[in-house]
Design a protein around this motif. Sequence first.
Motif, PDB file in Angstrom:
ATOM      1  N   ALA A 131       0.834  -1.206   0.000  1.00 38.23           N
ATOM      2  CA  ALA A 131       0.000   0.000   0.000  1.00 38.23           C
ATOM      3  C   ALA A 131       0.871   1.260   0.000  1.00 38.23           C
ATOM      4  O   ALA A 131       0.564   2.239  -0.686  1.00 38.23           O
ATOM      5  CB  ALA A 131      -0.927  -0.005   1.213  1.00 38.23           C
ATOM      6  N   ALA A 132       1.962   1.216   0.748  1.00 36.60           N
ATOM      7  CA  ALA A 132       2.879   2.361   0.794  1.00 36.60           C
ATOM      8  C   ALA A 132       3.502   2.599  -0.580  1.00 36.60           C
ATOM      9  O   ALA A 132       3.587   3.742  -1.046  1.00 36.60           O
ATOM     10  CB  ALA A 132       3.970   2.112   1.835  1.00 36.60           C
ATOM     11  N   ARG A 133       3.909   1.518  -1.242  1.00 36.84           N
ATOM     12  CA  ARG A 133       4.457   1.667  -2.598  1.00 36.84           C
ATOM     13  C   ARG A 133       3.427   2.267  -3.534  1.00 36.84           C
ATOM     14  O   ARG A 133       3.744   3.119  -4.367  1.00 36.84           O
ATOM     15  CB  ARG A 133       4.923   0.314  -3.151  1.00 36.84           C
ATOM     16  N   VAL A 161      14.224  -5.462   7.070  1.00 38.87           N
ATOM     17  CA  VAL A 161      12.949  -4.839   7.454  1.00 38.87           C
ATOM     18  C   VAL A 161      13.167  -3.361   7.757  1.00 38.87           C
ATOM     19  O   VAL A 161      12.413  -2.498   7.298  1.00 38.87           O
ATOM     20  CB  VAL A 161      12.329  -5.567   8.670  1.00 38.87           C
ATOM     21  N   ALA A 162      14.215  -3.058   8.519  1.00 36.33           N
ATOM     22  CA  ALA A 162      14.510  -1.665   8.886  1.00 36.33           C
ATOM     23  C   ALA A 162      14.825  -0.826   7.653  1.00 36.33           C
ATOM     24  O   ALA A 162      14.392   0.325   7.556  1.00 36.33           O
ATOM     25  CB  ALA A 162      15.667  -1.622   9.874  1.00 36.33           C
ATOM     26  N   ALA A 163      15.553  -1.385   6.696  1.00 37.33           N
ATOM     27  CA  ALA A 163      15.923  -0.643   5.482  1.00 37.33           C
ATOM     28  C   ALA A 163      14.687  -0.325   4.638  1.00 37.33           C
ATOM     29  O   ALA A 163      14.539   0.796   4.133  1.00 37.33           O
ATOM     30  CB  ALA A 163      16.937  -1.440   4.664  1.00 37.33           C
ATOM     31  N   ILE A 164      13.799  -1.299   4.493  1.00 38.24           N
ATOM     32  CA  ILE A 164      12.578  -1.087   3.707  1.00 38.24           C
ATOM     33  C   ILE A 164      11.680  -0.061   4.395  1.00 38.24           C
ATOM     34  O   ILE A 164      11.205   0.885   3.767  1.00 38.24           O
ATOM     35  CB  ILE A 164      11.838  -2.421   3.480  1.00 38.24           C
ATOM     36  N   ARG A 165      11.500  -0.237   5.671  1.00 38.52           N
ATOM     37  CA  ARG A 165      10.658   0.700   6.415  1.00 38.52           C
ATOM     38  C   ARG A 165      11.230   2.115   6.379  1.00 38.52           C
ATOM     39  O   ARG A 165      10.513   3.084   6.143  1.00 38.52           O
ATOM     40  CB  ARG A 165      10.513   0.224   7.854  1.00 38.52           C
ATOM     41  N   SER A 166      12.523   2.239   6.577  1.00 37.01           N
ATOM     42  CA  SER A 166      13.172   3.544   6.572  1.00 37.01           C
ATOM     43  C   SER A 166      13.037   4.231   5.218  1.00 37.01           C
ATOM     44  O   SER A 166      12.780   5.444   5.150  1.00 37.01           O
ATOM     45  CB  SER A 166      14.648   3.390   6.947  1.00 37.01           C
ATOM     46  N   ALA A 167      13.212   3.482   4.141  1.00 41.08           N
ATOM     47  CA  ALA A 167      13.100   4.061   2.795  1.00 41.08           C
ATOM     48  C   ALA A 167      11.695   4.616   2.570  1.00 41.08           C
ATOM     49  O   ALA A 167      11.529   5.724   2.043  1.00 41.08           O
ATOM     50  CB  ALA A 167      13.429   3.010   1.736  1.00 41.08           C
ATOM     51  N   GLY A 226       8.036   9.715   2.929  1.00 40.60           N
ATOM     52  CA  GLY A 226       6.830  10.380   3.393  1.00 40.60           C
ATOM     53  C   GLY A 226       5.699   9.491   3.869  1.00 40.60           C
ATOM     54  O   GLY A 226       4.605   9.969   4.157  1.00 40.60           O
ATOM     55  N   VAL A 227       5.937   8.201   3.983  1.00 41.36           N
ATOM     56  CA  VAL A 227       4.897   7.272   4.425  1.00 41.36           C
ATOM     57  C   VAL A 227       4.888   7.185   5.953  1.00 41.36           C
ATOM     58  O   VAL A 227       5.942   7.147   6.584  1.00 41.36           O
ATOM     59  CB  VAL A 227       5.136   5.869   3.828  1.00 41.36           C
ATOM     60  N   GLU A 228       3.695   7.167   6.515  1.00 37.24           N
ATOM     61  CA  GLU A 228       3.527   6.886   7.941  1.00 37.24           C
ATOM     62  C   GLU A 228       2.826   5.545   8.071  1.00 37.24           C
ATOM     63  O   GLU A 228       1.808   5.311   7.416  1.00 37.24           O
ATOM     64  CB  GLU A 228       2.660   7.956   8.616  1.00 37.24           C
ATOM     65  N   PHE A 229       3.375   4.679   8.900  1.00 34.43           N
ATOM     66  CA  PHE A 229       2.750   3.390   9.166  1.00 34.43           C
ATOM     67  C   PHE A 229       1.818   3.554  10.355  1.00 34.43           C
ATOM     68  O   PHE A 229       2.195   4.092  11.385  1.00 34.43           O
ATOM     69  CB  PHE A 229       3.807   2.323   9.445  1.00 34.43           C
ATOM     70  N   ILE A 230       0.583   3.109  10.196  1.00 31.69           N
ATOM     71  CA  ILE A 230      -0.428   3.210  11.239  1.00 31.69           C
ATOM     72  C   ILE A 230      -0.557   1.827  11.868  1.00 31.69           C
ATOM     73  O   ILE A 230      -0.884   0.860  11.173  1.00 31.69           O
ATOM     74  CB  ILE A 230      -1.779   3.661  10.656  1.00 31.69           C
ATOM     75  N   PRO A 231      -0.298   1.725  13.174  1.00 33.53           N
ATOM     76  CA  PRO A 231      -0.379   0.409  13.818  1.00 33.53           C
ATOM     77  C   PRO A 231      -1.815  -0.054  13.977  1.00 33.53           C
ATOM     78  O   PRO A 231      -2.758   0.740  13.877  1.00 33.53           O
ATOM     79  CB  PRO A 231       0.267   0.653  15.187  1.00 33.53           C
ATOM     80  N   ALA A 267      -4.499  -1.947  10.770  1.00 34.82           N
ATOM     81  CA  ALA A 267      -3.220  -1.328  10.414  1.00 34.82           C
ATOM     82  C   ALA A 267      -3.342  -0.683   9.048  1.00 34.82           C
ATOM     83  O   ALA A 267      -4.178  -1.086   8.232  1.00 34.82           O
ATOM     84  CB  ALA A 267      -2.122  -2.377  10.416  1.00 34.82           C
ATOM     85  N   GLY A 268      -2.518   0.312   8.783  1.00 36.03           N
ATOM     86  CA  GLY A 268      -2.584   0.984   7.486  1.00 36.03           C
ATOM     87  C   GLY A 268      -1.378   1.856   7.232  1.00 36.03           C
ATOM     88  O   GLY A 268      -0.379   1.774   7.952  1.00 36.03           O
ATOM     89  N   VAL A 269      -1.479   2.673   6.209  1.00 40.01           N
ATOM     90  CA  VAL A 269      -0.433   3.625   5.853  1.00 40.01           C
ATOM     91  C   VAL A 269      -1.086   4.914   5.382  1.00 40.01           C
ATOM     92  O   VAL A 269      -2.252   4.922   4.971  1.00 40.01           O
ATOM     93  CB  VAL A 269       0.503   3.097   4.738  1.00 40.01           C
ATOM     94  N   ARG A 270      -0.353   5.994   5.464  1.00 40.78           N
ATOM     95  CA  ARG A 270      -0.800   7.265   4.914  1.00 40.78           C
ATOM     96  C   ARG A 270       0.421   8.091   4.611  1.00 40.78           C
ATOM     97  O   ARG A 270       1.522   7.802   5.072  1.00 40.78           O
ATOM     98  CB  ARG A 270      -1.725   7.992   5.888  1.00 40.78           C
ATOM     99  N   LEU A 271       0.227   9.147   3.818  1.00 39.57           N
ATOM    100  CA  LEU A 271       1.322  10.057   3.522  1.00 39.57           C
ATOM    101  C   LEU A 271       1.327  11.175   4.561  1.00 39.57           C
ATOM    102  O   LEU A 271       0.259  11.660   4.954  1.00 39.57           O
ATOM    103  CB  LEU A 271       1.176  10.644   2.118  1.00 39.57           C
TER     104      LEU A 271
END
Length: 103
Positions: free
Chosen positions: A35-37, A75-81, A86-91, A97-101
Amino acid sequence: MGDCFSLQVSVMIPKVSTWVIALSILKVSIEQVKAARALLRWSQNDLAEASGVSIPTVKRLEATTGDLGGRAATVAAIRSALETAGVEFIPENGGGAGVRLRK
């Protein structure tokens, strides 16, 4: 020169367990990564380039479901990128769970 002597010093450094590091990293699902991509209009190649993770690894990870697997560094590298882009991960908070900009 005068008398010389040797001094040996031992320092005890506590070892940090892998599980402690893993607990400090918020879980991110494969679905959130996809979804972030999509929000960023990134291809798998774009994610690989931005994260420094190989394209085959990104493809292999995205071929599964559930939590983003692999090594903690991957995992850390993908999340950091994605977060840097500009992506925020919503727990998971009852609403899913989700994502947003970021604004």
